[in-house]
Design an enzyme around this catalytic site. Structure first.
Site, PDB file in Angstrom:
ATOM      1  N   SER A 170       0.863  -1.183   0.000  1.00 34.31           N
ATOM      2  CA  SER A 170       0.000   0.000   0.000  1.00 34.31           C
ATOM      3  C   SER A 170       0.901   1.235   0.000  1.00 34.31           C
ATOM      4  O   SER A 170       1.949   1.232  -0.639  1.00 34.31           O
ATOM      5  CB  SER A 170      -0.941  -0.032   1.205  1.00 34.31           C
ATOM      6  OG  SER A 170      -1.910   0.979   1.087  1.00 34.31           O
ATOM      7  N   TYR A 205      -4.954   7.944  -6.830  1.00 29.19           N
ATOM      8  CA  TYR A 205      -3.980   6.987  -6.291  1.00 29.19           C
ATOM      9  C   TYR A 205      -4.083   6.933  -4.776  1.00 29.19           C
ATOM     10  O   TYR A 205      -4.085   5.846  -4.178  1.00 29.19           O
ATOM     11  CB  TYR A 205      -2.564   7.377  -6.713  1.00 29.19           C
ATOM     12  CG  TYR A 205      -1.508   6.409  -6.238  1.00 29.19           C
ATOM     13  CD1 TYR A 205      -1.417   5.127  -6.774  1.00 29.19           C
ATOM     14  CD2 TYR A 205      -0.584   6.777  -5.261  1.00 29.19           C
ATOM     15  CE1 TYR A 205      -0.443   4.229  -6.353  1.00 29.19           C
ATOM     16  CE2 TYR A 205       0.397   5.885  -4.831  1.00 29.19           C
ATOM     17  CZ  TYR A 205       0.461   4.622  -5.384  1.00 29.19           C
ATOM     18  OH  TYR A 205       1.422   3.739  -4.948  1.00 29.19           O
ATOM     19  N   LYS A 209      -5.158   3.576  -2.446  1.00 29.70           N
ATOM     20  CA  LYS A 209      -4.359   3.049  -1.344  1.00 29.70           C
ATOM     21  C   LYS A 209      -5.154   3.042  -0.040  1.00 29.70           C
ATOM     22  O   LYS A 209      -4.990   2.143   0.802  1.00 29.70           O
ATOM     23  CB  LYS A 209      -3.066   3.852  -1.194  1.00 29.70           C
ATOM     24  CG  LYS A 209      -2.140   3.685  -2.388  1.00 29.70           C
ATOM     25  CD  LYS A 209      -1.711   2.230  -2.532  1.00 29.70           C
ATOM     26  CE  LYS A 209      -1.213   1.858  -3.887  1.00 29.70           C
ATOM     27  NZ  LYS A 209      -0.745   0.453  -3.981  1.00 29.70           N
TER      28      LYS A 209
END
Length: 339
Positions: A170, A205, A209
């Site tokens: 992650s 993004y 995550k």
């Protein structure tokens, strides 16, 4: 709290990370996204550390074979230790075909899910915006399809030094989103993320995550280790953890703006140093089950995540879990029976 996260980030970038020395003797390891960057360096470490087989799961076979040759040259280990298998996380059929092949392995000790994409252009892959498909849906589709193989390995080889591992790479950027899409009606967070008209690709993004963190925590909580469940140790448990490799030199942010590129120039870890966090997570102990790792140690998640658990009954965790589970069941009916 953002200031605290920034300070933790800056301090972490200059933290000396331990060089991997824990053996992977007899183990079979899969590393996704391993022809370049963090995945390549992690696969090289696992090969150096005596893994019986290291599978490079890559989209481009030519690049994968070049990575295989480079790893063999660097480690001196040839004779079929490193294999290259095709995997395209933008295709659910590719993920399912890869998992079917992996289920035929004699054992699987580590599934290190490193592959991901980051970039501002909006495009669809399968039935989602591509960042969500690759980083979230396909990542967990593969993990859940192979969870039985990991569990079987733990049962069959219960005298090994450690349990099998499912590791999700992650990022600390999960701190930097508030997930505004959570204001969507019940069951509509993913649908809202897929709406091109409202998609904030600059935050996408970070969001992907955050979704990884939320889902992995629930997955681990619903997959307790034998010791946590009060049973004898070694009866097929799988350590599930997730990690932040820090800001590293890699190809992930090749489409990034000048600001991030300048930050990387000043602060980024080398790719090899960043890969140490992946190898650490893949060999860490049972105390890391369900935990977020940063700088090779258990660390705190963002307040959005921790406060949701502690103060609000895990409502956001549950919403994300339910939506992703519904999607996974539509892709592969019955998959949740693998828990």
């Amino acid at each position: 709290m953002v200031q605290s996260a920034l300070w933790d980030f800056l301090r972490g970038q200059f933290t000396r990370l331990p060089y991997p020395e824990t053996t992977f003797t007899d183990q079979v390891v899969i590393v996704t996204g391993s022809n370049v960057g963090l995945g390549f360096e992690a696969a090289k470490h696992c090969t150096r550390l005596n893994a019986a087989k290291v599978i490079l799961a890559v989209r481009n076979l030519d690049k994968g074979n070049a990575a295989k040759r480079a790893i063999e040259e660097a480690t001196g280990r040839r004779g079929g230790v490193v294999e290259v298998w095709p995997l395209d996380l933008s295709s659910y059929e590719s993920v399912k075909a890869f998992a079917q092949r992996a289920m035929r392995l004699p054992r699987l000790d580590v599934l290190l899910e490193n592959a991901g994409i980051a970039g501002p252009p909006y495009r669809l892959a399968e039935d989602n915006e591509s960042t969500i498909t690759v980083n979230v849906v396909s990542t967990f589709l593969l993990g859940l399809l192979l969870l039985p193989k990991l569990r079987e390995t733990g049962q069959r080889y219960n005298n090994t030094p450690r349990l099998p591992h499912l590791v999700i790479v992650s990022s600390g950027v999960h701190y930097f989103t508030k997930l505004p899409e959570q204001s969507a009606p019940e069951g509509k967070i993913l649908a809202t993320l897929n709406d091109k008209a409202t998609a904030n690709m600059g935050d996408r993004y970070n969001v992907s995550k955050l979704l990884e963190v939320l889902f992995t925590r629930e997955l681990a909580a619903r997959s307790p280790l034998p010791s946590q469940a009060g049973n004898a140790r070694g009866k097929g448990g799988v350590i599930i953890n997730y990690l932040n490799p820090g800001l590293c030199h890699s190809e992930l942010a090749r489409n990034a703006g000048l600001g991030l590129k300048f930050m990387k120039f000043l602060l980024a870890r080398s790719t090899e140093v960043g890969s140490r966090t992946l190898v650490h997570a893949a060999s860490a102990g049972e105390e890391t089950h369900g935990q977020y790792l940063s700088d090779c140690k258990v660390s705190r998640v963002s307040p959005l995540v921790s406060n949701d658990t502690e103060k609000h009954g895990g409502k956001l965790h549950t919403r994300i879990w339910d939506e992703i589970v519904r999607k996974l069941e539509a892709i592969q009916p019955g998959i949740m029976q693998n828990l």
